[in-house]
Structure formats: C-alpha cells, structure tokens
Design an enzyme around this catalytic site. Structure first.
Site, mmCIF file in Angstrom:
data_model
loop_
_atom_site.group_PDB
_atom_site.id
_atom_site.type_symbol
_atom_site.label_atom_id
_atom_site.label_comp_id
_atom_site.label_asym_id
_atom_site.label_seq_id
_atom_site.Cartn_x
_atom_site.Cartn_y
_atom_site.Cartn_z
ATOM 1 N N LYS A 49 -17.425 39.196 54.943
ATOM 2 C CA LYS A 49 -18.489 39.678 55.593
ATOM 3 C C LYS A 49 -18.950 38.386 56.377
ATOM 4 C CE LYS A 49 -18.296 43.424 53.529
ATOM 5 N NZ LYS A 49 -17.161 43.133 52.374
ATOM 6 N N TYR A 262 -15.046 53.440 42.508
ATOM 7 C CA TYR A 262 -15.346 52.324 43.325
ATOM 8 C C TYR A 262 -15.878 51.017 42.053
ATOM 9 C CZ TYR A 262 -18.089 48.850 45.412
ATOM 10 O OH TYR A 262 -18.677 47.388 46.027
ATOM 11 N N TYR A 288 -11.992 44.856 45.091
ATOM 12 C CA TYR A 288 -11.329 44.805 46.550
ATOM 13 C C TYR A 288 -10.111 44.477 46.525
ATOM 14 C CZ TYR A 288 -16.086 45.950 47.942
ATOM 15 O OH TYR A 288 -17.643 46.411 48.368
HETATM 16 C C1 LIG Z 1 -16.608 44.204 51.683
HETATM 17 C C2 LIG Z 1 -15.312 43.690 50.924
HETATM 18 C C3 LIG Z 1 -13.956 44.444 51.523
HETATM 19 C C4 LIG Z 1 -14.175 45.447 52.401
HETATM 20 O O1 LIG Z 1 -14.383 45.208 53.669
HETATM 21 P P1 LIG Z 1 -15.106 46.599 54.532
HETATM 22 O O2 LIG Z 1 -15.133 45.813 55.836
HETATM 23 O O3 LIG Z 1 -16.281 46.791 53.871
HETATM 24 O O4 LIG Z 1 -14.160 47.624 54.592
HETATM 25 C C5 LIG Z 1 -12.929 43.715 50.767
HETATM 26 N N1 LIG Z 1 -13.046 42.747 50.323
HETATM 27 C C6 LIG Z 1 -14.074 42.194 49.631
HETATM 28 C C7 LIG Z 1 -14.329 41.085 48.827
HETATM 29 C C8 LIG Z 1 -15.473 42.391 50.308
HETATM 30 O O5 LIG Z 1 -16.267 42.023 49.750
#
Ligand SMILES: *Cc1c(COP(=O)(O)O)cnc(C)c1O
Length: 335
Positions: A49, A262, A288
C-alpha cells in the site's frame, strides 16, 4: 510511460531489493526463484500500500484535505499504512472496518489493530460484511465536511487508477533491476486482492512492452470475478497513463488457494509461511503473501513453473499482522 507527470509524495528513498532465494529454490526443486522485497517499503511496517499512497496522498494534499477517510478488513495493512502516511503528513485519518468474517473484529487484537490505536486513528467504526462500502465512505466524508473539515476518500486497498500507478512504477523499477543484474525473468507471481497491485503491474508491464507474464493468486474472490476486476482497473490505469490497455488474455488470477475464505487459514498457507521463514529468514503473512506463496509452491509442484525458468515473487508485505494469527501458524500438531 511517464510517471513523473503525476504528483508524488516519496515514502521509500530506495528501490526495494530484488533477491535470489537459493535455499527455497533447492527445496522446491524446480525453477530459480527470486523475490522483490516490497515488504521493505517505507511507512510503518512496509508493504504494497505504500507505493499506492505515494500518489494518493499527493492528490489529497494537492486538494488541501485535512482528513483521510478509508476502509479495510480487521487486520488491514492498508489501514495501518494509510494511518502512517496521514500521521506523517499531519492529517487526521478515519477508518471504517468491514467485518468480512462475522465475529472476527476485536478492537483489542494485536497486529495491525493495535497499531491503528497507536498511530492515533481519529475514528474506527466497524460495519458488518455486505455493507455498502462506497456509501459508508461518502457518509463519513459528509460528516467530516459538516464539522468543517476537508475529507479525501481513499478506496479500500488504495485500488483506483491513481493508486495503481504505484505498481506501474514498481514494474518499471523491477525491469531496471532485471537489466542491471543482466537477468531476465520468465514469470511474475503476486497476491491479488483489491486488484490495484495486480492491475498496476499489468498496466506498467504492457506500457513497457516487457513480455513478462503475471500470475495473480486470489485471496478472496472466484477467478472470473477477480479477472474482471483486475482487467477493468488495468484498462483504467493505462488510460490515466496514456499507454496501451492490457488485453483480457493478459489477466490471470488463480483461485485454488483461497481456501474457505478471505483471511481464513489453509494448511498450504501455513506450510508456505513456515517454510519461507525457516529456509530464507523472510516473513510472509497469513492473509496475502502466504496464500500467494502457497500458489507458487503448488505451481512448481505441478510443473507449471519448471527447472530452467526464473520466477520472481512480489512480496507484498503483511508481516505486522503475524501476532494476531499466532495460533494458526504453529507447527501442525502444536496448536
Ligand atoms: C492489500 C494487500 C495485498 C493485495 O493487494 P491488492 O492491491 O489489494 O490486490 C497483498 N498483500 C498484502 C500484504 C496486502 O496488504
């Protein structure tokens, strides 16, 4: 592609490392595996982010905003990093937390929830799964305006065309590093959630005519739905850049490693997080990067990625949430 045309607040004063993973490559017995360390980006705790926020915060400041309004799941890395950027810029930040798994929000949880409080969120409001999130963000912004403030709304995950520019920039950075190393990559693997990372990478790679295919690994949605989301956002990002649009055929977002949903753990995720930590000393996360790495392990196992190829895994961060998942990550039989 000329990213210098867009205002940017720089939050990482270096290119993130691009490193080989020799021990993991031997362990998996297939292709040569590399990692792009976006877990080491700037702001509190790093992660993907941060690249999106460079463009989004620049836009908020240009508009004269004094309050950022955004949303995320419990344990949202996006909310942590948006708070960090807001604190750094001297802006207030109000969070809406969508409880995607009923009963999962605990205001006193460790990990990112602790950091929301520590970094001085001006408000944290929980809403149930299925809430109209854009409507909720608009109402929150209206309340800020009614109190005399100037709100700026950042969508979930920072995933709009402006935020996705951060990952077009990452595509460019990766190609420069690949050239400097004198090593070409055959494939890029990345987690795919709110889609800005995946879409921005595709927009950037197509703009640069890189010939580097991307496999997204879904963390939430069925394949067809996610591929549609990624394609729409990649096309909109390319339009903002003034570069050729990625084709539908460029978008691959596999869904075999989502598991029950999720943020819910899977045995394959636990194995991936534990293996990469133990053999390479690199921390993934359960929501993730752990599921994305589980996908990479399986694709190597199935021979989709094979000896003689060079694969790069984009580490999107997330390790600040590890304390909240301690019980899920213990060795099998140790729970
Ligand atoms: C938000 C996030 C993702 C996914 O990225 P997007 O742009 O939302 O698809 C992957 N890994 C981590 C650690 C995240 O915080």
């Amino acid at each position: 592609m000329n990213l210098a045309r867009f205002p940017r607040q720089r939050y990482t004063p270096f290119a993130t490392p691009l490193e080989p993973l020799p021990r993991l490559s031997v362990r998996l017995g297939g292709p040569e595996i590399w990692i792009k360390r976006d877990d080491m980006l700037g702001l509190a705790g790093g992660g993907n982010k941060t690249r999106k926020l460079e463009f989004l915060m620049a836009a908020a400041l240009a508009e004269g905003a004094d309050t950022i309004v955004t949303m995320g799941a419990p344990q949202s890395n996006h909310c942590r990093l948006t708070l960090s950027a807001a604190a750094k810029e001297g802006l207030a930040c109000r969070l809406i937390i969508e409880e995607r798994v009923p009963g999962s929000y605990d205001a006193h949880a460790l990990g990112n929830n602790q950091l929301f409080e520590l970094m001085g969120a001006a408000a944290i409001r929980m809403v149930p799964a299925g809430t109209d999130i854009p409507g909720e963000l608009a109402r929150e912004a209206e309340a800020v305006r009614a109190a005399g403030g100037k709100p700026y709304i950042i969508p979930g995950g920072g995933s709009n065309p402006l935020g996705a520019l951060g990952y077009a920039a990452c595509a460019q950075e990766l190609l420069v590093q690949s050239f400097e190393l004198g090593l070409a990559f055959d494939h890029l693997v990345v987690a795919s959630g709110s889609a800005g990372t995946h879409a921005g990478l595709l927009a950037g790679l197509v703009a640069l005519n890189a010939g580097l295919p991307v496999t997204g690994i879904n963390v939430r949605r069925p394949r067809a739905e996610q591929e549609g989301n990624v394609h729409r956002l990649a096309v909109a990002t390319a339009a903002l850049l003034g570069t050729p649009a990625p084709a539908e055929a460029d978008v691959v977002a596999r869904d075999e490693w989502v598991g029950p949903g999720y943020s819910l753990p899977t045995p394959e995720m636990v194995d991936a997080v534990r293996t990469v930590a133990a053999v390479e000393g690199i921390l993934l996360d359960p929501v993730y990067s752990g599921k994305a790495m589980a996908g990479l392990f399986a694709l190597v196992g199935a021979g989709v990625f094979a000896a003689g190829q060079r694969i790069v895994f984009l580490h999107t961060g997330g390790s600040p949430s590890l304390p909240a998942f301690a019980g899920d990550l213990r060795a099998p039989g140790q729970n």
